[in-house]
Design a protein around this motif. Structure first.
Motif, PDB file in Angstrom:
ATOM      1  N   THR A 151     -49.949   6.886 -13.597  1.00  0.00           N
ATOM      2  CA  THR A 151     -50.216   5.640 -12.920  1.00  0.00           C
ATOM      3  C   THR A 151     -50.525   5.024 -13.461  1.00  0.00           C
ATOM      4  OG1 THR A 151     -52.003   5.119 -10.794  1.00  0.00           O
ATOM      5  CG2 THR A 151     -52.430   6.389 -12.652  1.00  0.00           C
ATOM      6  N   SER A 152     -50.323   3.255 -13.039  1.00  0.00           N
ATOM      7  CA  SER A 152     -50.833   2.159 -13.780  1.00  0.00           C
ATOM      8  C   SER A 152     -51.334   1.650 -12.893  1.00  0.00           C
ATOM      9  CB  SER A 152     -50.214   1.766 -14.540  1.00  0.00           C
ATOM     10  OG  SER A 152     -48.477   0.727 -13.794  1.00  0.00           O
ATOM     11  N   PHE A 153     -52.465   0.506 -13.073  1.00  0.00           N
ATOM     12  CA  PHE A 153     -52.718  -0.502 -12.838  1.00  0.00           C
ATOM     13  C   PHE A 153     -53.020  -1.877 -13.389  1.00  0.00           C
ATOM     14  CE2 PHE A 153     -56.276  -1.976  -9.338  1.00  0.00           C
ATOM     15  CZ  PHE A 153     -55.368  -3.402  -8.888  1.00  0.00           C
ATOM     16  N   GLY A 154     -52.052  -2.780 -13.670  1.00  0.00           N
ATOM     17  CA  GLY A 154     -52.101  -3.837 -14.327  1.00  0.00           C
ATOM     18  C   GLY A 154     -52.120  -5.030 -13.692  1.00  0.00           C
ATOM     19  N   HIS A 155     -52.994  -6.457 -14.485  1.00  0.00           N
ATOM     20  CA  HIS A 155     -52.787  -8.166 -13.967  1.00  0.00           C
ATOM     21  C   HIS A 155     -52.835  -8.535 -15.198  1.00  0.00           C
ATOM     22  CE1 HIS A 155     -56.578  -7.664 -13.448  1.00  0.00           C
ATOM     23  NE2 HIS A 155     -56.433  -7.791 -12.085  1.00  0.00           N
ATOM     24  N   GLY A 156     -52.909 -10.396 -15.658  1.00  0.00           N
ATOM     25  CA  GLY A 156     -53.299 -10.429 -16.242  1.00  0.00           C
ATOM     26  C   GLY A 156     -54.618 -11.129 -16.479  1.00  0.00           C
ATOM     27  N   LYS A 226     -55.906  15.722 -17.240  1.00  0.00           N
ATOM     28  CA  LYS A 226     -55.093  17.316 -15.989  1.00  0.00           C
ATOM     29  C   LYS A 226     -56.209  18.149 -14.988  1.00  0.00           C
ATOM     30  CE  LYS A 226     -54.533  21.664 -18.333  1.00  0.00           C
ATOM     31  NZ  LYS A 226     -55.156  22.868 -19.502  1.00  0.00           N
ATOM     32  N   THR A 227     -55.395  18.154 -13.934  1.00  0.00           N
ATOM     33  CA  THR A 227     -55.910  18.523 -12.864  1.00  0.00           C
ATOM     34  C   THR A 227     -55.990  19.597 -12.854  1.00  0.00           C
ATOM     35  OG1 THR A 227     -54.110  18.763 -11.738  1.00  0.00           O
ATOM     36  CG2 THR A 227     -54.937  16.702 -11.863  1.00  0.00           C
ATOM     37  N   GLU A 228     -57.432  20.361 -11.734  1.00  0.00           N
ATOM     38  CA  GLU A 228     -57.848  21.794 -12.188  1.00  0.00           C
ATOM     39  C   GLU A 228     -56.599  22.521 -11.999  1.00  0.00           C
ATOM     40  OE1 GLU A 228     -60.783  22.205  -9.213  1.00  0.00           O
ATOM     41  OE2 GLU A 228     -59.539  20.498  -7.852  1.00  0.00           O
ATOM     42  N   SER A 229     -55.540  22.125 -10.860  1.00  0.00           N
ATOM     43  CA  SER A 229     -54.678  23.026 -11.349  1.00  0.00           C
ATOM     44  C   SER A 229     -53.289  22.893 -12.460  1.00  0.00           C
ATOM     45  CB  SER A 229     -53.416  23.009 -10.138  1.00  0.00           C
ATOM     46  OG  SER A 229     -52.291  21.691 -10.214  1.00  0.00           O
ATOM     47  N   GLY A 230     -53.922  22.466 -13.216  1.00  0.00           N
ATOM     48  CA  GLY A 230     -52.770  22.961 -14.632  1.00  0.00           C
ATOM     49  C   GLY A 230     -52.161  21.387 -14.535  1.00  0.00           C
ATOM     50  N   ALA A 231     -51.732  20.439 -13.636  1.00  0.00           N
ATOM     51  CA  ALA A 231     -51.176  19.210 -13.177  1.00  0.00           C
ATOM     52  C   ALA A 231     -51.739  17.729 -14.974  1.00  0.00           C
ATOM     53  CB  ALA A 231     -50.547  18.581 -12.202  1.00  0.00           C
ATOM     54  N   ILE A 232     -51.093  17.255 -15.424  1.00  0.00           N
ATOM     55  CA  ILE A 232     -51.114  16.666 -16.781  1.00  0.00           C
ATOM     56  C   ILE A 232     -50.184  15.530 -16.043  1.00  0.00           C
ATOM     57  CG2 ILE A 232     -52.095  18.101 -18.012  1.00  0.00           C
ATOM     58  CD1 ILE A 232     -49.035  17.940 -19.455  1.00  0.00           C
ATOM     59  N   GLY A 233     -51.012  14.417 -16.124  1.00  0.00           N
ATOM     60  CA  GLY A 233     -50.326  13.576 -16.767  1.00  0.00           C
ATOM     61  C   GLY A 233     -51.282  11.865 -16.930  1.00  0.00           C
ATOM     62  N   THR A 234     -50.879  10.336 -16.186  1.00  0.00           N
ATOM     63  CA  THR A 234     -50.919   9.572 -17.946  1.00  0.00           C
ATOM     64  C   THR A 234     -51.436   8.149 -16.327  1.00  0.00           C
ATOM     65  OG1 THR A 234     -49.390   8.346 -17.638  1.00  0.00           O
ATOM     66  CG2 THR A 234     -49.925   9.608 -19.446  1.00  0.00           C
ATOM     67  N   LEU A 235     -52.795   8.056 -16.897  1.00  0.00           N
ATOM     68  CA  LEU A 235     -53.272   6.486 -16.212  1.00  0.00           C
ATOM     69  C   LEU A 235     -53.673   5.200 -17.082  1.00  0.00           C
ATOM     70  CD1 LEU A 235     -56.513   6.767 -13.786  1.00  0.00           C
ATOM     71  CD2 LEU A 235     -56.573   5.199 -15.738  1.00  0.00           C
ATOM     72  N   ALA A 236     -53.177   4.285 -16.652  1.00  0.00           N
ATOM     73  CA  ALA A 236     -53.338   3.269 -17.282  1.00  0.00           C
ATOM     74  C   ALA A 236     -53.418   1.759 -16.657  1.00  0.00           C
ATOM     75  CB  ALA A 236     -51.417   2.083 -17.941  1.00  0.00           C
ATOM     76  N   ALA A 237     -55.043   1.267 -17.202  1.00  0.00           N
ATOM     77  CA  ALA A 237     -55.046   0.597 -16.693  1.00  0.00           C
ATOM     78  C   ALA A 237     -55.446  -0.844 -18.368  1.00  0.00           C
ATOM     79  CB  ALA A 237     -56.978   0.960 -16.952  1.00  0.00           C
ATOM     80  N   SER A 238     -54.999  -2.030 -17.471  1.00  0.00           N
ATOM     81  CA  SER A 238     -55.092  -3.168 -18.332  1.00  0.00           C
ATOM     82  C   SER A 238     -55.051  -4.542 -17.404  1.00  0.00           C
ATOM     83  CB  SER A 238     -53.582  -3.523 -18.728  1.00  0.00           C
ATOM     84  OG  SER A 238     -52.982  -5.061 -19.660  1.00  0.00           O
ATOM     85  N   TRP A 239     -55.391  -5.445 -18.570  1.00  0.00           N
ATOM     86  CA  TRP A 239     -55.988  -6.616 -18.037  1.00  0.00           C
ATOM     87  C   TRP A 239     -54.976  -7.728 -19.017  1.00  0.00           C
ATOM     88  CZ3 TRP A 239     -61.338  -7.912 -19.167  1.00  0.00           C
ATOM     89  CH2 TRP A 239     -62.152  -6.487 -17.541  1.00  0.00           C
ATOM     90  N   ALA A 240     -54.204  -7.376 -19.101  1.00  0.00           N
ATOM     91  CA  ALA A 240     -52.569  -7.888 -20.318  1.00  0.00           C
ATOM     92  C   ALA A 240     -51.424  -7.961 -19.908  1.00  0.00           C
ATOM     93  CB  ALA A 240     -52.225  -7.132 -21.993  1.00  0.00           C
ATOM     94  N   TYR A 241     -51.143  -7.515 -18.590  1.00  0.00           N
ATOM     95  CA  TYR A 241     -50.354  -6.935 -18.427  1.00  0.00           C
ATOM     96  C   TYR A 241     -50.052  -8.856 -17.491  1.00  0.00           C
ATOM     97  CZ  TYR A 241     -49.685  -2.818 -18.106  1.00  0.00           C
ATOM     98  OH  TYR A 241     -49.944  -1.397 -17.923  1.00  0.00           O
TER      99      TYR A 241
END
Length: 343
Positions: A151-156, A226-241
């Motif tokens: 998941t990502s949330f980014g803007h300028g 990492k979630t309690e069920s073992g799913a793994i993933g990424t989160l990106a947050a940016s003010w540089a998009y």
């Protein structure tokens, strides 16, 4: 019942774009008071909406003119003002992140419970139609086991829309406590918890200031979760998009991949292992840009919780759990260790 008398504390961009117009549009609300330390701004907003203007939140809270308040101030004031409002017998809708520490968040929840008042946190991503549909698909078992996500949330950056531009409190660590991670990352931590229907238990992160030389808060962050069920993933947050805003989430499951707010036309695309693709046109996600969903639903849900005396859609406890993910990310970046999210 009579209309709920509401005051808005902090008259910056989020108040002007979301809280004020949505309160005015709600037939169950009378907007009676606004507060801002900037007297000129307070008076301008008060005149626009026919409300009383205050520069002191204490005076507003004790005025007898409000039943509930929105707290739209810099982050470091969220907890003290919310607690003061709850102790004054008022319901509170607080912007995110709800606080700057677990202790502050716990004190807010305790004040709401002690005074029998509603405390809701403004995590609007839960009310986006594509996010709600994805949650339903996952809960029904149609996607199967969740393996991974991104998941990502980014803007300028806030300087383009904050009322104070580059002088905004968003860029001041004393007032903001955290930068893009507090502005955007906490939204996505909350979204993942909501859509996946489980808690995030471990976090590793890089949290940097590399795009805004005038800021002393983070403007780029990437986390591994990492979630309690073992799913793994990424989160990106940016003010540089610097071009188009990115507010997308992709969930990789056993039976399908779900793409949320990733396609310009279809807000949810489900790609199944058998080759079937279902495209949902559910209405655009709200954004500061034109063309987004105009009503964030947050105000309506808050008002409904007061009117019908029901638990708010995003109670303080939920806001605190999402804050804990961000606090763990900050700790991971400091210690260069994987951090367990505190319960």
């Amino acid at each position: 019942m009579e209309k709920i008398r509401v005051g808005v504390i902090g008259c910056g961009s989020i108040a002007q774009h979301r809280h004020l117009p949505e309160y005015v549009a709600n037939k169950n609300v009378e907007l009676t008071a606004v507060c801002d330390r900037n007297l000129v701004r307070a008076n301008e907003i008060a005149e626009k909406y026919g409300a009383h203007a205050y520069t002191s939140y204490e005076t507003l809270l004790n005025s007898g003119k409000v039943d509930a308040v929105s707290v739209c101030t810099p982050n470091y004031l969220h907890a003290p003002i919310s607690i003061a409002a709850l102790e004054a017998g008022l319901h509170v809708l607080c912007e995110k992140p709800m606080a700057t520490s677990k202790e502050e968040a716990e004190a807010m929840i305790a004040a709401a419970n002690a005074n029998g008042k509603k405390l809701m946190i403004g995590h609007n991503q839960r009310f986006v139609p594509s996010h709600q549909k994805a949650r339903q698909l996952i809960q029904s078992g149609e996607i199967g086991k969740i393996y991974s996500f991104r998941t990502s949330f980014g803007h300028g950056g806030p300087e383009s829309w904050s009322v104070d531009g580059k002088e905004s409190w968003f860029f001041n660590k004393e007032k903001a406590f955290v930068g893009a991670m507090g502005d955007l990352g906490v939204h996505k931590a909350d979204l993942l918890r909501y859509v996946l229907g489980e808690e995030i238990v471990e976090v590793g992160s890089f949290v940097e200031t590399n795009a805004k030389d005038f800021a002393n808060v983070d403007d780029n962050a990437v986390c591994v979760l990492k979630t309690e069920s073992g799913a793994i993933g990424t989160l990106a947050a940016s003010w540089a998009y610097v071009s188009k805003e990115d507010n997308s989430t992709i969930i990789y499951g056993e039976k399908a991949i779900l793409r949320l707010e990733d396609d310009p036309t279809y807000s949810l695309v489900a790609q199944y292992t058998n080759g079937e693709i279902i495209k949902y046109e559910l209405g655009k996600i709200q954004s500061n840009a034109e063309g987004g969903q105009n009503n964030s639903q947050v105000i309506r849900k808050f008002v409904d919780s007061i009117k019908n005396d029901i638990e708010p859609s995003v109670p303080g406890e939920e806001g605190m759990k999402s804050l804990q993910v961000i606090l763990a990310a900050l700790e991971s970046n400091e210690t260069k260790q994987i951090v367990r999210v505190k319960k």
